[in-house]
Design an enzyme around this catalytic site. Structure first.
Site, short mmCIF file in Angstrom:
data_model
loop_
_atom_site.label_atom_id
_atom_site.label_comp_id
_atom_site.label_asym_id
_atom_site.label_seq_id
_atom_site.Cartn_x
_atom_site.Cartn_y
_atom_site.Cartn_z
N GLU A 226 52.34 -11.58 -56.30
CA GLU A 226 51.06 -10.85 -56.32
C GLU A 226 50.52 -10.76 -54.89
O GLU A 226 50.03 -9.73 -54.46
CB GLU A 226 50.05 -11.53 -57.25
CG GLU A 226 48.72 -10.79 -57.27
CD GLU A 226 47.71 -11.32 -58.29
OE1 GLU A 226 48.11 -11.99 -59.25
OE2 GLU A 226 46.52 -11.05 -58.12
N ARG A 304 39.39 -18.75 -62.80
CA ARG A 304 39.97 -18.62 -64.15
C ARG A 304 40.12 -20.00 -64.82
O ARG A 304 40.06 -20.10 -66.05
CB ARG A 304 41.29 -17.86 -64.13
CG ARG A 304 41.61 -17.21 -65.47
CD ARG A 304 42.88 -16.41 -65.45
NE ARG A 304 42.68 -14.98 -65.30
CZ ARG A 304 42.36 -14.14 -66.29
NH1 ARG A 304 42.21 -14.59 -67.52
NH2 ARG A 304 42.20 -12.86 -66.06
N GLU A 705 50.73 -13.14 -70.17
CA GLU A 705 50.49 -14.53 -69.80
C GLU A 705 50.21 -15.49 -70.96
O GLU A 705 50.64 -16.65 -70.91
CB GLU A 705 49.31 -14.61 -68.81
CG GLU A 705 49.61 -14.00 -67.46
CD GLU A 705 48.32 -13.80 -66.67
OE1 GLU A 705 47.56 -12.87 -67.00
OE2 GLU A 705 48.08 -14.57 -65.74
N1 MTE Z 1 57.74 -11.22 -67.76
C1 MTE Z 1 58.85 -11.09 -67.01
N2 MTE Z 1 60.02 -10.85 -67.62
N3 MTE Z 1 58.82 -11.23 -65.65
C2 MTE Z 1 57.64 -11.50 -65.00
O1 MTE Z 1 57.63 -11.62 -63.77
N4 MTE Z 1 55.22 -11.93 -65.22
C3 MTE Z 1 54.16 -12.40 -66.09
C4 MTE Z 1 54.14 -11.60 -67.39
N5 MTE Z 1 55.45 -11.55 -67.96
C5 MTE Z 1 56.45 -11.65 -65.78
C6 MTE Z 1 56.55 -11.47 -67.18
C7 MTE Z 1 52.84 -12.31 -65.48
S1 MTE Z 1 52.35 -13.55 -64.45
C8 MTE Z 1 51.98 -11.29 -65.76
S2 MTE Z 1 50.42 -11.25 -65.11
C9 MTE Z 1 52.36 -10.18 -66.63
O2 MTE Z 1 53.69 -10.29 -67.09
C10 MTE Z 1 52.16 -8.88 -65.87
O3 MTE Z 1 52.62 -7.78 -66.54
P1 MTE Z 1 51.74 -7.01 -67.65
O4 MTE Z 1 50.38 -6.86 -67.08
O5 MTE Z 1 52.46 -5.76 -67.83
O6 MTE Z 1 51.74 -7.89 -68.85
N1 HPA Z 2 44.38 -12.61 -62.86
C1 HPA Z 2 45.51 -12.42 -62.19
N2 HPA Z 2 45.57 -12.02 -60.97
C2 HPA Z 2 44.42 -11.81 -60.34
C3 HPA Z 2 43.20 -11.99 -60.97
C4 HPA Z 2 43.18 -12.40 -62.31
O1 HPA Z 2 42.13 -12.58 -62.94
N3 HPA Z 2 42.24 -11.71 -60.08
C5 HPA Z 2 42.88 -11.38 -58.94
N4 HPA Z 2 44.19 -11.43 -59.09
MO1 MOS Z 3 50.22 -12.86 -63.30
S1 MOS Z 3 49.88 -14.75 -62.66
O1 MOS Z 3 48.52 -12.46 -63.27
O2 MOS Z 3 50.87 -12.17 -61.91
#
Ligand code: MTE
Ligand code: HPA
Ligand code: MOS
Length: 761
Positions: A226, A304, A705
């Site tokens: 990120e 958070r 998550e």
């Molecule tokens: N799933 C896979 N296969 N690989 C990833 O890197 N990241 C996770 C989750 N699932 C991840 C994953 C994290 S930390 C987040 S915030 C969300 O996917 C982000 O994607 P989304 O917003 O589309 O759910």
């Molecule tokens: N979640 C994940 N990533 C972020 C956030 C959050 O709330 N705020 C800034 N980056």
């Molecule tokens: Mo997920 S820790 O918000 O990239």
């Protein structure tokens, strides 16, 4: 619908950063990073490296053309160490050479003199020394002082969680290629293209429009990319800006483990008060977050932790305080759950402590305190709760009473193997906690042959977001998936992107796509209405045909699209979405920061080998609140993956820094992650499909998550198994519960004797 990447993934054809064909003249980069966690840099001598075979240039802080700064939230993180080093792994110099091998060979010829300074690795020590990155934050509801006085039971304790290595399969990296007029194209393995663009702009001094960031997909990010992809992009781009040649850096696993931050370790204190009916009346928690050497995302992660400090429970009187403590570890960063899991572990520990002390089942306390619709969380948001629905369905579906009895029966029959069972409810808020980040844009083009291309800010990292975006397009236009392409994420197509994070990518980018497609559809319908001589409201597009007043016409999708173009009506749209109704006032620490919450309940059963301390997870059975899942295959995958990652964090993954701040668990030989053998023998995911309205895309709740937090139950299942072996055992709330810790906890009396004799340290 299956994941659109599955075909190229299984054939090994998917393109990751390291698969991008390199352009002739590409230089390879390698870092000299600090071997010392804290010190004064006395000298940097690159003369031998400069002369080394194939070396074109060695960069240090002196070569930076813009600012030596990559801090995102707070400008407190130099790209290259200048006069001080703040963590082991901090970049000091970058070698650019004709080949990867030559670059790495030259790194060993760099000589740096560092005068060591005292190293802090413990957040409580940092706090005592006043090393705070931001002032403490306090979330408050009710009045704990009065409430504790009126409690029938009050208990206190300490609960610690350790870090976690992201271990994305694709390591960090970047590839920067010069274009005409000084533009640099940056290929980056990042969750945040705009974060990369900003960092590169700052370091090189180039304006953002001179920088094109492009991301096809990641081999996993999990939060680790990120913010922390910025470093490698900035290093490569600086190299390109200075040498005018393409520069590539793809980190080796041990470099990645050593140089990047991880999940934040936390040390926390809790105090919990209950009345006779086991209702939690008061809760006080103090969190010491180990932020590492720079802010990175720590302040947001810490926030958070506070948001989720009461997990899935209603507690009328709460004071939660958090300290963002600066230590000399690599800056810790986002990791699935973003501080939430660390907060949730502490309340679960507090409940387990009550259960120990009162001799009741933790599940009784958990169940009595679950959130109900209308309950107010410490930060002011009133919830629409599915906590009881998930809990009740779990208990019924999996016959929890029978499962408990089976565990008791097994334990009665077995001396050296003991089972433990635990229940883990979750509640996770969806939205970036920083309200302004909850916006997204989508660019949709319909071509005259009826095929469609869509670009958004969403980054595909295995979680299936591209498939969901494609589903949105397919549904609005009512066309076959084969007609749609999801483009790479590119800052020239989509600007000012929020990172793909906070589980919100499908919601935000999906809604922007919905808006864009709907606008195009309305224009197409208007054109069709004229042709068919009906009102536009009588037109519908279904299964690639135009319907007028419910009757199929001979206008198919392709024909009407081409006709719309011929009428000089736009077949493109740039849609913008921002989440409505969310706000948060930091001066009061109150508001309505989340679009909605996601709930669930898991039952985890473990078997411990009481001779060896080893263990297995027999099963994890859970009911998860999906809203109305738009893709059950993908969502199930997210639940299974998140769960196993959570179990890994809680039980086996042990990040070890020595007291000098050097990472000891620096390779896969010393850092154990779950493999297929440590996955629970049975994982049963049941869908709680609700019809309630919510702000999720197609009411399909975010899923990325939340499931990680079911893994917290694994800790408590093991802890219960240990107590079933030795009733006087009192395992500390100190995750991960590694086999070593299990073994020591099983035999506290023996451990004490050995410790007294100094045979065990
Ligand atoms: N799933 C896979 N296969 N690989 C990833 O890197 N990241 C996770 C989750 N699932 C991840 C994953 C994290 S930390 C987040 S915030 C969300 O996917 C982000 O994607 P989304 O917003 O589309 O759910
Ligand atoms: N979640 C994940 N990533 C972020 C956030 C959050 O709330 N705020 C800034 N980056
Ligand atoms: Mo997920 S820790 O918000 O990239």
């Amino acid at each position: 619908m299956r994941n659109i990447d599955s075909y190229t993934h299984t054939r090994g054809e998917s393109i990751y950063l390291d698969d991008i064909p390199v352009v002739a003249g590409t230089l390879y980069a390698a870092c000299f990073d600090s071997p010392v966690a804290h010190g004064k840099v006395l000298s940097i001598d690159t003369s031998e490296a400069d002369k080394s075979a194939g070396v074109v240039k060695v960069l240090t802080h002196k070569d930076i053309t813009g600012e030596n700064q990559i801090g995102g939230i707070i400008p407190d993180e130099p790209l290259f160490a200048d006069h001080h080093v703040h963590f082991c792994g901090m970049p000091i110099a970058l070698v650019l050479a004709e080949t990867d091998e030559q670059a790495r060979a030259a790194v060993h010829k760099i000589k740096v003199e560092i005068e060591p300074l005292p190293v802090i690795t413990d957040p409580r020590e940092a706090m005592q020394k006043g090393e705070l990155i931001i002032p403490p934050r306090i979330f408050k509801i009710g009045d704990i002082d009065t409430a504790f006085k009126n409690c029938d039971y009050v208990f206190e304790g300490k609960a610690d969680t350790n870090g976690q290595e992201h271990l994305y399969i694709e390591t960090q990296g970047a590839y920067t290629v010069p274009q005409e007029n000084g533009v640099i194209k940056v290929y980056s393995s990042t969750q945040g293209p705009t974060a990369v663009q900003r960092a590169v702009s700052k370091v090189t001094g180039l304006p953002m429009h001179q920088l094109e960031i492009d991301v096809t997909r990641l081999g996993g990010g999990f939060g680790g990319k990120e913010d922390q992809a910025n470093t490698w992009a900035a290093l490569c781009a600086l190299g390109t800006h200075i040498t005018k040649r393409p520069v590539k850096y793809s980190l080796h696993r041990m470099e990645d483990m050593r140089m990047t931050g991880k999940r934040h370790p936390y040390s926390s204190d809790f105090k919990i008060g209950l009345n006779k009916d086991l209702k939690i009346v008061a809760y006080e928690a103090t969190f010491y977050q180990n932020a590492g050497a720079a802010a990175d995302l720590s302040p947001a992660v810490m926030e958070r932790t506070l948001f989720h400090c009461t997990n899935s429970y209603f507690i009328p009187n709460v004071t939660a305080t958090a300290y963002c403590c600066r230590t000399h570890l690599p800056p810790n960063t986002a990791f699935r759950g973003f501080g939430g899991p660390q907060g949730m572990f502490v309340i679960e520990a507090a409940i387990a402590k009550v259960a120990d002390e009162l001799g009741v089942d933790a599940t009784v306390i958990q169940q009595k305190n679950l959130l109900q619709t209308g309950d107010e969380l410490p930060y002011g948001q009133k919830v629409v709760s599915e906590a009881n629905e998930c809990w009740d369905k779990t208990m019924a579906q999996f016959d929890f009473e029978a499962a408990k009895k089976a565990v008791a029966d097994f334990n009665a029959k077995n001396k050296l193997q003991k089972k433990g069972i635990a229940v883990m409810p979750i509640c996770f808020g969806i939205s970036f906690t920083n309200t302004l980040m909850n916006q997204a844009r989508s660019l949709v083009h319909v071509y005259t042959d009826g095929s469609v291309v869509v670009s958004t800010a969403a980054i595909e990292m295995g979680q299936g977001v591209n498939t969901k975006i494609l589903q949105v397009v397919a549904q609005v236009f009512s066309i076959a998936p084969e007609k749609i392409r999801v483009n790479s994420t590119n800052t020239y197509r989509i600007a000012n992107t929020s990172p793909t994070a906070a589980s919100a990518a499908a919601d935000l980018n999906g809604k922007a796509t919905l808006i864009a497609c709907t606008a195009i559809l309305e224009r197409i319908k208007a054109v069709a209405a004229v042709e068919l001589n009906v009102d536009a409201s009588a037109i519908e597009l279904k299964d690639e045909f135009v319907f007028a007043n419910g009757k199929k016409t001979d206008w198919d999708w392709k024909k009407i699209v081409l006709h719309t173009y011929n009428k000089r009506v736009s077949l493109s749209e740039h849609g913008h979405y921002s989440t409505p109704d969310i706000h948060f006032d930091k001066s009061k620490e109150k508001g309505h920061p989340f679009a909605y919450h996601v709930y669930g309940t898991a039952v985890i059963t473990a078997t411990v080998d009481c001779l060896r301390g080893t263990y297995e997870f027999d099963s994890v059975k859970l009911v998860h609140d999906f809203g109305t899942s738009m893709n059950q295959i993908i969502d199930r995958g997210q639940i299974e993956g998140g769960l196993v990652q959570g179990i890994g964090w809680m039980t086996m993954e042990e990040v070890v820094y020595d007291k000098n701040g050097k990472l000891r668990s620096n390779a896969l030989s010393t850092y154990k992650v779950p493999d297929i053998y440590s996955v629970p023998k049975e994982i049963d995911v049941q869908f709680l499909q609700t019809q309630k309205d919510n702000l999720a895309i197609f009411r399909s709740k975010a899923v990325g998550e939340p499931p990680l937090m079911y893994g917290i139950g694994a800790f408590f299942a093991l802890r219960n198994a240990i107590k079933n072996f030795n009733a006087s055992a009192n395992p500390a709330f100190d995750a991960p519960m590694t086999p070593e810790k299990v073994l020591m906890s099983l035999y506290p009396q023996k451990v004490k004797i050995l410790m007294d004799k100094k045979q065990l340290v």
